[in-house]
Each structure stands twice: as C-alpha cells, then as structure tokens.
Design a protein around this motif. Structure first.
Motif, PDB file in Angstrom:
ATOM      1  N   GLY A  91       0.875  -1.157   0.000  1.00  0.00           N
ATOM      2  CA  GLY A  91       0.000   0.000   0.000  1.00  0.00           C
ATOM      3  C   GLY A  91       0.918   1.214   0.000  1.00  0.00           C
ATOM      4  O   GLY A  91       1.363   1.692  -1.033  1.00  0.00           O
ATOM      5  N   ARG A  92       1.229   1.688   1.210  1.00  0.00           N
ATOM      6  CA  ARG A  92       2.228   2.758   1.336  1.00  0.00           C
ATOM      7  C   ARG A  92       3.182   2.449   2.490  1.00  0.00           C
ATOM      8  O   ARG A  92       3.651   3.348   3.189  1.00  0.00           O
ATOM      9  N   GLU A  93       3.462   1.161   2.674  1.00  0.00           N
ATOM     10  CA  GLU A  93       4.284   0.759   3.801  1.00  0.00           C
ATOM     11  C   GLU A  93       5.699   1.315   3.705  1.00  0.00           C
ATOM     12  O   GLU A  93       6.321   1.282   2.639  1.00  0.00           O
ATOM     13  N   LEU A  94       6.193   1.791   4.834  1.00  0.00           N
ATOM     14  CA  LEU A  94       7.599   2.160   4.965  1.00  0.00           C
ATOM     15  C   LEU A  94       8.346   0.956   5.539  1.00  0.00           C
ATOM     16  O   LEU A  94       7.951  -0.175   5.308  1.00  0.00           O
ATOM     17  N   GLY A  95       9.412   1.173   6.290  1.00  0.00           N
ATOM     18  CA  GLY A  95      10.294   0.072   6.647  1.00  0.00           C
ATOM     19  C   GLY A  95       9.697  -1.015   7.507  1.00  0.00           C
ATOM     20  O   GLY A  95      10.005  -2.203   7.323  1.00  0.00           O
ATOM     21  N   ILE A  96       8.845  -0.659   8.472  1.00  0.00           N
ATOM     22  CA  ILE A  96       8.259  -1.684   9.345  1.00  0.00           C
ATOM     23  C   ILE A  96       7.309  -2.564   8.542  1.00  0.00           C
ATOM     24  O   ILE A  96       7.388  -3.798   8.571  1.00  0.00           O
ATOM     25  N   GLY A  97       6.395  -1.922   7.824  1.00  0.00           N
ATOM     26  CA  GLY A  97       5.456  -2.680   7.011  1.00  0.00           C
ATOM     27  C   GLY A  97       6.154  -3.466   5.920  1.00  0.00           C
ATOM     28  O   GLY A  97       5.766  -4.608   5.609  1.00  0.00           O
ATOM     29  N   ALA A  98       7.193  -2.880   5.308  1.00  0.00           N
ATOM     30  CA  ALA A  98       7.932  -3.591   4.257  1.00  0.00           C
ATOM     31  C   ALA A  98       8.593  -4.849   4.809  1.00  0.00           C
ATOM     32  O   ALA A  98       8.638  -5.886   4.134  1.00  0.00           O
ATOM     33  N   ALA A  99       9.109  -4.774   6.031  1.00  0.00           N
ATOM     34  CA  ALA A  99       9.689  -5.972   6.654  1.00  0.00           C
ATOM     35  C   ALA A  99       8.626  -7.059   6.801  1.00  0.00           C
ATOM     36  O   ALA A  99       8.892  -8.238   6.554  1.00  0.00           O
TER      37      ALA A  99
ATOM     38  N   TYR B 155       5.442 -14.810  -7.020  1.00  0.00           N
ATOM     39  CA  TYR B 155       5.725 -13.979  -8.189  1.00  0.00           C
ATOM     40  C   TYR B 155       6.522 -12.718  -7.866  1.00  0.00           C
ATOM     41  O   TYR B 155       6.907 -12.008  -8.793  1.00  0.00           O
ATOM     42  N   GLY B 156       6.748 -12.404  -6.590  1.00  0.00           N
ATOM     43  CA  GLY B 156       7.524 -11.224  -6.262  1.00  0.00           C
ATOM     44  C   GLY B 156       6.904 -10.450  -5.107  1.00  0.00           C
ATOM     45  O   GLY B 156       5.787 -10.731  -4.662  1.00  0.00           O
ATOM     46  N   CYS B 157       7.648  -9.470  -4.632  1.00  0.00           N
ATOM     47  CA  CYS B 157       7.224  -8.627  -3.514  1.00  0.00           C
ATOM     48  C   CYS B 157       7.497  -7.167  -3.861  1.00  0.00           C
ATOM     49  O   CYS B 157       8.599  -6.814  -4.275  1.00  0.00           O
ATOM     50  N   GLU B 158       6.489  -6.351  -3.682  1.00  0.00           N
ATOM     51  CA  GLU B 158       6.570  -4.929  -4.040  1.00  0.00           C
ATOM     52  C   GLU B 158       6.788  -4.090  -2.782  1.00  0.00           C
ATOM     53  O   GLU B 158       5.958  -4.111  -1.869  1.00  0.00           O
ATOM     54  N   ILE B 159       7.901  -3.396  -2.722  1.00  0.00           N
ATOM     55  CA  ILE B 159       8.202  -2.514  -1.595  1.00  0.00           C
ATOM     56  C   ILE B 159       8.815  -1.228  -2.146  1.00  0.00           C
ATOM     57  O   ILE B 159       8.898  -1.032  -3.349  1.00  0.00           O
ATOM     58  N   GLY B 160       9.247  -0.333  -1.232  1.00  0.00           N
ATOM     59  CA  GLY B 160      10.018   0.834  -1.656  1.00  0.00           C
ATOM     60  C   GLY B 160       9.301   2.161  -1.620  1.00  0.00           C
ATOM     61  O   GLY B 160       9.764   3.132  -2.236  1.00  0.00           O
ATOM     62  N   TRP B 161       8.163   2.256  -0.883  1.00  0.00           N
ATOM     63  CA  TRP B 161       7.444   3.521  -0.851  1.00  0.00           C
ATOM     64  C   TRP B 161       8.320   4.663  -0.318  1.00  0.00           C
ATOM     65  O   TRP B 161       8.116   5.835  -0.652  1.00  0.00           O
ATOM     66  N   TRP B 162       9.311   4.349   0.500  1.00  0.00           N
ATOM     67  CA  TRP B 162      10.183   5.388   1.075  1.00  0.00           C
ATOM     68  C   TRP B 162      10.922   6.170  -0.006  1.00  0.00           C
ATOM     69  O   TRP B 162      11.321   7.305   0.237  1.00  0.00           O
ATOM     70  N   HIS B 163      11.106   5.600  -1.184  1.00  0.00           N
ATOM     71  CA  HIS B 163      11.769   6.355  -2.248  1.00  0.00           C
ATOM     72  C   HIS B 163      10.920   7.543  -2.691  1.00  0.00           C
ATOM     73  O   HIS B 163      11.458   8.574  -3.118  1.00  0.00           O
ATOM     74  N   PHE B 164       9.601   7.435  -2.611  1.00  0.00           N
ATOM     75  CA  PHE B 164       8.740   8.565  -2.956  1.00  0.00           C
ATOM     76  C   PHE B 164       8.817   9.651  -1.884  1.00  0.00           C
ATOM     77  O   PHE B 164       8.763  10.839  -2.195  1.00  0.00           O
ATOM     78  N   LEU B 165       8.932   9.233  -0.622  1.00  0.00           N
ATOM     79  CA  LEU B 165       9.029  10.207   0.463  1.00  0.00           C
ATOM     80  C   LEU B 165      10.411  10.844   0.541  1.00  0.00           C
ATOM     81  O   LEU B 165      10.559  11.983   0.982  1.00  0.00           O
ATOM     82  N   GLY B 166      11.435  10.091   0.137  1.00  0.00           N
ATOM     83  CA  GLY B 166      12.802  10.569   0.245  1.00  0.00           C
ATOM     84  C   GLY B 166      13.491  10.150   1.531  1.00  0.00           C
ATOM     85  O   GLY B 166      14.631  10.546   1.780  1.00  0.00           O
ATOM     86  N   PHE B 167      12.838   9.310   2.340  1.00  0.00           N
ATOM     87  CA  PHE B 167      13.455   8.808   3.571  1.00  0.00           C
ATOM     88  C   PHE B 167      12.692   7.576   4.040  1.00  0.00           C
ATOM     89  O   PHE B 167      11.548   7.354   3.665  1.00  0.00           O
ATOM     90  N   ASN B 168      13.357   6.783   4.872  1.00  0.00           N
ATOM     91  CA  ASN B 168      12.716   5.638   5.513  1.00  0.00           C
ATOM     92  C   ASN B 168      12.737   5.849   7.029  1.00  0.00           C
ATOM     93  O   ASN B 168      13.402   6.770   7.529  1.00  0.00           O
TER      94      ASN B 168
END
Length: 406
Positions: A279-287, A302-315
C-alpha cells in the motif's frame, strides 16, 4: 503491556494512477512495550481516523492481548474476536516474536526462501519520466510495475519504450487499476505480450468477474487481481469464475497481517499465485511484507513490491531493504528484524521533505477525519473523469450501496 509512543506525520507527495490521484502521504508509527521488550508498528492513510482508532482501542486491545503468545494472537484476529488497527497488529507481531527470540517467518512455519525478488511501482507520469525512472530502478536490481491506463495507444508505447530501455532481463508487470472494458483490455494486452510482460493486473472493474475471466482466457500472460479480492470469500468467487491466476496480496486491503495469512493459505489451496503488494508501507510494514513473501509456497511466488520510502525521500528504519543482485534479503533477527529510527530523527526527516509531524491530536478529530476522506475521494473522482468505463461502474456500485461514499 503499554503503548509507549505514537508519531503521526504527513508529507507532500504526488502519486497518480489511472483512476485516482493523491497529493500527500500520511503515516503513523507506534511502539509498544512489555517487560523491557519493544515492538514496532506502522500504518498509513487518514491520520485523524488513526488517532481516533488508537485512542479508542489501544488500551482495550493491549489489555486483551497481555497474556497472548503468537498463536493466541493469530486465532483472536482471524476469528474476529480482536480487531486491531494494522499498526497495532504489526507492533504486537513484532513484540511477541521478539519475546520468542525468533524471526516472524520462522514462527510462521519457516521460510521457503531467504531472498525475495523485489518490485518497485512507477506511478503515472510523462512517458519520458517513467522510462528514465524504469532505467534507474532496473540498474539497481528492481523489478518494475508500471501504472498504466491512460489509453491503449499510450500504454502500448510506454511498455515498448520501457522494455527497449531496460533490456530483456528485467521483469515488468503492468497495473491498469480497473481502467478498461474487457474487449479493450483483450486487444491491448494481446499486443502488449510481445514485450514480455510478466503480469497484467486488474485491467477491468473489480466486480466484473465475467469480463476479467474473458480477458484471462484470451491472454498467455498471467492475470493478477487486486481490487477484486479483499477476503477469502471474494478469492473463492474469483477462482470459481476463472478470473484469476495471481493475487496481489496486500496486508492493508485484506485486513491485516493475520487475515492476509488466511488468504495466502486459501491461494495455496486453490493453486493461485501470490505477488505480495504494497500500500504505502515504509520500513516496518515492508519488513512484514518480506516475511510474508518468504513463506509463500514454492511455485506460487511472483515477487514482492516494496520501496514507498523512495517517494518520500526517507525511511523510518536503519536497514536499507533494497535489492542486491535483483533480490532483497528477508530481515534477520528476532521479530520483524528491523531497527526503528529515533522519533526525533524521523521528525527531522519529515520536516526536511516539507512535511508536518503531528505529535498531539488536534481538536475536532471527527470533523477533520471526515474532511480528509472527502477530499481524498473528491480528488480521485475528479481524476477518474477521463475514464468513463470505470467511473460509470463505480457510480453504479455506489448507488447500490449509498452508505459506501458517506
């Protein structure tokens, strides 16, 4: 067991899909504690609603869970006896696993894999921008999920350009977010298959299972559903219609971590593939997403989608959680395996991106929550005006359930 801290913040952020848009990203991070052991959780979305939910429920839920182990917590949540917000469920999951001295996936039956193929989403922008971002991400080992749905010609040109730019080795998925009628979807995605697309996600309206089944029958590419499935019953319905190859399994859509595990088991029982989405998970949710990814049965992942912190510019965690050689290692150590930044450091990062920390609840929470939701829905509705198929189906669905938009 007590709620140790809670931090809420909002950061300006433009994110567009075919049927909606948002211009800010709101998050909350909590810590709970028992006997000197802390557990961390996060959530996202309406911050005022989150404040009200934590204020009304945290004391009761933490009291109820004070003697629970992990299995007792899972049974209470799966049965509906306990309904914690996502942030609180993740914090309890982290705390109880840390107390047990093991990683979350180890306590869920043991990982099938220690490394996970990671995907990063690219929202709708100008074609040239999306191609540049695809090249940047692919060079760092990410698989790509392209948000599409602006029109068949534009989508085909975009995927052609991205495939040419990143070469044959990078997996590409596309997500139309319900933009197309079935006939248009069949014509478009048949032509798109020449560019080696791994997954086609939610091409048609979520309730149109007959239309989605027709698209699936016409394609060689696996069809992935997202908006169509929010529980086990809806998964079974999609399977019965022949409308699904793969499920985009999202903690946030399915009602939390343990409800997602129930749906994961139903997918395995029915031979449905699993792509763990964000959804919009940062580091805790991504873990948490990485831990779920690690226990998906072999042959279905089939894979795992993470990385919302790149849109924010920080984790918000110390661990990088980025791919190396195309894969991300599942966090090791007890609990979710992450280390939360100090609250003051998170506040500094939020302010550095033009965001606003909210350390105390403002007045008129209920009114602010209603206004926040109304603004988000109005923004998405206006953005969807150029998608008449989706808009007509959404309005028709709303008229059947008028309270859904209130």
């Amino acid at each position: 067991m007590r709620l140790k801290s809670a931090l809420f913040f909002t950061v300006p952020l433009e994110f567009k899909i075919s049927t909606g848009a948002s211009f800010r990203s709101s998050h909350h991070v909590i810590a709970i504690e028992r006997g000197g052991v802390s557990g961390f959780g996060e959530g996202f979305g309406n911050p005022y609603r989150a404040m009200m939910a934590l204020g009304a429920q945290a004391g009761h839920i933490l009291c109820e869970a004070r003697d629970y182990g992990l299995e007792e917590l899972r049974e209470a949540v799966s049965s509906g006896r306990l309904r914690p917000p996502m942030c609180l469920e993740l914090a309890l999951l982290d705390l109880l696993s840390r107390e047990a001295g093991a990683g979350v996936s180890e306590l869920m039956g043991g990982p099938a894999r220690r490394e996970v193929r990671a995907f990063h989403v690219i929202p709708i922008r100008r074609k040239e921008e999306m191609v540049r971002e695809a090249v940047r991400l692919a060079s760092r080992g990410w698989g790509l999920k392209l948000k599409i749905g602006r029109g068949a010609r534009q989508d085909l040109e975009l995927v052609k350009a991205v495939r040419k730019a990143v070469g044959p080795g990078t997996p590409i998925a596309v997500d139309a977010n319900q933009a197309y009628p079935p006939r248009t979807a069949v014509n478009l995605f048949r032509r798109m298959e020449r560019y080696d697309v791994r997954l086609v996600e939610q091409p048609c309206f979520k309730k149109d299972l007959a239309g989605l089944a027709a698209v699936r029958r016409a394609l060689d590419t696996a069809l992935m559903l997202d908006e169509s499935v929010s529980n086990v019953v809806e998964l079974h319905r999609a399977v019965e219609h022949g409308a699904i190859d793969v499920l985009n399994l999202k903690i946030c859509r399915l009602g939390g971590f343990f409800k997602a595990l129930d749906v994961l088991q139903a997918c395995a029982d029915n031979g449905v593939g699993i792509y763990v989405g964000t959804g919009r998970e940062l580091g805790i949710g991504a873990a948490a997403l990485l831990h779920i990814s690690s226990i998906v049965p072999n042959g279905l992942f089939y894979g795992c989608e993470i990385g919302w912190w790149h849109f924010l510019g920080f984790n918000i965690v110390r661990e990088p959680l980025g791919p190396v050689g195309g894969v991300v290692e599942v966090p090791r150590g007890p609990g979710l395996g992450i280390t939360l930044l100090e609250p003051e450091r998170i506040r500094e990062l939020v302010r550095s991106r033009g965001g606003r920390p909210m350390d105390t609840a403002p007045h008129l929470l209920g009114l602010r929550s209603t206004a926040y939701t109304a603004l988000q829905r109005a923004t998405s509705l206006l953005h969807a005006l150029n998608r008449p198929y989706y808009l007509a189906r959404e309005l028709s669905e709303a008229l059947r359930r008028p309270l859904a938009f209130i």
